[in-house]
Design an enzyme around this catalytic site. Sequence first.
Site, PDB file in Angstrom:
ATOM      1  N   SER A 104     -33.448  -3.860 -28.674  1.00 55.44           N
ATOM      2  CA  SER A 104     -33.294  -3.271 -27.531  1.00 55.44           C
ATOM      3  C   SER A 104     -33.738  -1.785 -27.795  1.00 55.44           C
ATOM      4  O   SER A 104     -33.189  -1.091 -28.244  1.00 55.44           O
ATOM      5  CB  SER A 104     -31.833  -3.331 -27.174  1.00 55.44           C
ATOM      6  OG  SER A 104     -31.574  -2.258 -26.298  1.00 55.44           O
ATOM      7  N   HIS A 116     -36.926  -5.594 -25.737  1.00 55.20           N
ATOM      8  CA  HIS A 116     -35.798  -5.918 -24.721  1.00 55.20           C
ATOM      9  C   HIS A 116     -35.685  -4.558 -24.176  1.00 55.20           C
ATOM     10  O   HIS A 116     -35.382  -3.420 -24.733  1.00 55.20           O
ATOM     11  CB  HIS A 116     -34.560  -6.242 -25.514  1.00 55.20           C
ATOM     12  CG  HIS A 116     -33.410  -6.462 -24.668  1.00 55.20           C
ATOM     13  ND1 HIS A 116     -33.353  -7.792 -23.990  1.00 55.20           N
ATOM     14  CD2 HIS A 116     -32.338  -5.817 -24.140  1.00 55.20           C
ATOM     15  CE1 HIS A 116     -32.047  -7.653 -23.352  1.00 55.20           C
ATOM     16  NE2 HIS A 116     -31.444  -6.608 -23.300  1.00 55.20           N
ATOM     17  N   ASP A 162     -33.626  -2.658 -21.231  1.00 61.34           N
ATOM     18  CA  ASP A 162     -32.433  -2.616 -20.430  1.00 61.34           C
ATOM     19  C   ASP A 162     -32.490  -1.622 -19.330  1.00 61.34           C
ATOM     20  O   ASP A 162     -32.647  -0.251 -19.355  1.00 61.34           O
ATOM     21  CB  ASP A 162     -31.294  -2.042 -21.399  1.00 61.34           C
ATOM     22  CG  ASP A 162     -30.915  -3.317 -22.510  1.00 61.34           C
ATOM     23  OD1 ASP A 162     -30.662  -4.437 -22.003  1.00 61.34           O
ATOM     24  OD2 ASP A 162     -30.993  -2.662 -23.621  1.00 61.34           O
ATOM     25  N   MET A 222     -30.621  -0.134 -16.038  1.00 58.99           N
ATOM     26  CA  MET A 222     -29.432   0.013 -15.764  1.00 58.99           C
ATOM     27  C   MET A 222     -29.420   0.901 -14.349  1.00 58.99           C
ATOM     28  O   MET A 222     -30.341   2.089 -14.612  1.00 58.99           O
ATOM     29  CB  MET A 222     -28.451   0.544 -16.619  1.00 58.99           C
ATOM     30  CG  MET A 222     -28.272  -0.201 -17.748  1.00 58.99           C
ATOM     31  SD  MET A 222     -27.462   0.949 -19.072  1.00 58.99           S
ATOM     32  CE  MET A 222     -27.506  -0.508 -20.532  1.00 58.99           C
ATOM     33  N   HIS A 234     -34.316  -6.897 -19.165  1.00 53.64           N
ATOM     34  CA  HIS A 234     -32.776  -7.493 -18.620  1.00 53.64           C
ATOM     35  C   HIS A 234     -32.516  -6.316 -17.698  1.00 53.64           C
ATOM     36  O   HIS A 234     -32.282  -4.991 -17.911  1.00 53.64           O
ATOM     37  CB  HIS A 234     -31.921  -7.033 -19.797  1.00 53.64           C
ATOM     38  CG  HIS A 234     -30.684  -7.356 -19.687  1.00 53.64           C
ATOM     39  ND1 HIS A 234     -29.484  -7.066 -20.828  1.00 53.64           N
ATOM     40  CD2 HIS A 234     -29.967  -7.964 -18.595  1.00 53.64           C
ATOM     41  CE1 HIS A 234     -28.525  -7.514 -20.320  1.00 53.64           C
ATOM     42  NE2 HIS A 234     -28.493  -7.801 -19.055  1.00 53.64           N
ATOM     43  N   MET A 280     -30.015  -5.033 -15.140  1.00 46.89           N
ATOM     44  CA  MET A 280     -28.514  -4.747 -14.811  1.00 46.89           C
ATOM     45  C   MET A 280     -28.271  -3.943 -13.630  1.00 46.89           C
ATOM     46  O   MET A 280     -27.689  -2.773 -13.743  1.00 46.89           O
ATOM     47  CB  MET A 280     -27.718  -4.106 -16.322  1.00 46.89           C
ATOM     48  CG  MET A 280     -27.657  -4.959 -17.358  1.00 46.89           C
ATOM     49  SD  MET A 280     -27.168  -4.198 -18.880  1.00 46.89           S
ATOM     50  CE  MET A 280     -28.929  -3.729 -19.334  1.00 46.89           C
ATOM     51  N   MET A 309     -24.025 -12.195 -22.399  1.00 45.23           N
ATOM     52  CA  MET A 309     -23.732 -11.072 -22.827  1.00 45.23           C
ATOM     53  C   MET A 309     -22.464 -11.009 -23.723  1.00 45.23           C
ATOM     54  O   MET A 309     -21.261 -11.824 -23.525  1.00 45.23           O
ATOM     55  CB  MET A 309     -23.243 -10.149 -21.627  1.00 45.23           C
ATOM     56  CG  MET A 309     -24.437  -9.573 -20.763  1.00 45.23           C
ATOM     57  SD  MET A 309     -25.962  -8.685 -21.590  1.00 45.23           S
ATOM     58  CE  MET A 309     -24.708  -7.292 -22.354  1.00 45.23           C
ATOM     59  N   ASP A 319     -26.792 -10.821 -26.477  1.00 42.90           N
ATOM     60  CA  ASP A 319     -27.163  -9.412 -26.188  1.00 42.90           C
ATOM     61  C   ASP A 319     -25.496  -8.627 -26.241  1.00 42.90           C
ATOM     62  O   ASP A 319     -24.831  -8.772 -25.365  1.00 42.90           O
ATOM     63  CB  ASP A 319     -27.791  -9.155 -24.944  1.00 42.90           C
ATOM     64  CG  ASP A 319     -28.162  -7.682 -24.785  1.00 42.90           C
ATOM     65  OD1 ASP A 319     -27.882  -6.997 -25.504  1.00 42.90           O
ATOM     66  OD2 ASP A 319     -28.561  -7.270 -23.544  1.00 42.90           O
TER      67      ASP A 319
HETATM   68  C1  DX5 Z   1     -26.046  -3.554 -23.002  1.00 41.29           C
HETATM   69  C2  DX5 Z   1     -27.629  -4.065 -23.289  1.00 41.29           C
HETATM   70  C3  DX5 Z   1     -27.774  -4.200 -24.641  1.00 41.29           C
HETATM   71  C4  DX5 Z   1     -27.431  -3.238 -25.652  1.00 41.29           C
HETATM   72  C5  DX5 Z   1     -27.685  -3.827 -27.000  1.00 41.29           C
HETATM   73  O1  DX5 Z   1     -25.760  -3.305 -21.810  1.00 41.29           O
HETATM   74  O2  DX5 Z   1     -27.668  -4.840 -22.450  1.00 41.29           O
HETATM   75  O3  DX5 Z   1     -29.159  -4.627 -24.630  1.00 41.29           O
HETATM   76  O4  DX5 Z   1     -28.710  -2.111 -25.519  1.00 41.29           O
HETATM   77  O5  DX5 Z   1     -27.153  -2.667 -27.938  1.00 41.29           O
HETATM   78  P1  DX5 Z   1     -26.351  -3.105 -29.392  1.00 41.29           P
HETATM   79  O6  DX5 Z   1     -27.348  -4.073 -30.092  1.00 41.29           O
HETATM   80  O7  DX5 Z   1     -26.256  -1.593 -29.963  1.00 41.29           O
HETATM   81  O8  DX5 Z   1     -25.057  -3.580 -28.917  1.00 41.29           O
HETATM   82 ZN    ZN Z   2     -29.650  -6.013 -22.588  1.00 36.41          ZN
END
Ligand code: DX5
Ligand code: ZN
Length: 223
Positions: free
Chosen positions: A7, A32, A34, A36, A65, A67, A136, A174
């Site tokens: 990620s 990956h 992320d 948000m 991903h 979110m 998750m 994840d």
């Molecule tokens: C959380 C993200 C994850 C996160 C994982 O909302 O979707 O992908 O970055 O990070 P670690 O591996 O540090 O938990």
């Molecule tokens: Zn993620």
Amino acid sequence: MIKLSPSILAADFTRLGESCAAALNAGADMLHIDVMDGSFVPNISLGVPVLAALSARLPAFYDVHLMIRHPLQYVAPFCEAGASLLTFHLEAESDPWRTIRAIHAAGRKAGLSIRPGTPPEAVFPYLNELELVLVMSVEPGFGGQKFLPQAVEKIAVIRAEADRRGLALQIEVDGGVNLSTAPLCKNAGADILVAGSAVFHAPHPAEAIAALRCACGAAPSAH
Ligand code: DX5
Ligand code: ZN
């Protein structure tokens, strides 16, 4: 063999391209990304322009991903920006059927994700249409959180149902994946592990990737 999807949320954003290239050279199977929106989750990360910049410079499988609320609205821009797999949340407002169809119409793989509080059976109606389910193992929104062990049983429930139907579904996990939690996920039936801090906050990301694979029972590779 287990696949690893580092990620980039945990990467050094001032050297994002280099960090991603290093992860790929170290044997990461994909990246990956992320996304948000500050509304579906209480944090804002990055979006279409960053994905577009990375994918233009760095050929890779982009595991995106989302979110965000209303993911259907953003399927086209993320696919055009280079998403290979687009995963959205069941808890987001968009109609899952229409969103899956839109992702497939763009020629990309479709993934559906569930938050820790959503039961695994909630994805069952969509399983036949999906390439991937993302379980998750932390509340989405932040990297560096502690793995919630209930995720292990959820992976196993979804794997059992996919096997019962004879589906080639991939299961990704994840949040809080590290050397001790990775094997639990793998043994429950996960195919892809997302790891942010465990890779990018390690002194040597390449060694961290190799160690995660090794913890999941894979023989050390030449990487
Ligand atoms: C959380 C993200 C994850 C996160 C994982 O909302 O979707 O992908 O970055 O990070 P670690 O591996 O540090 O938990
Ligand atoms: Zn993620």
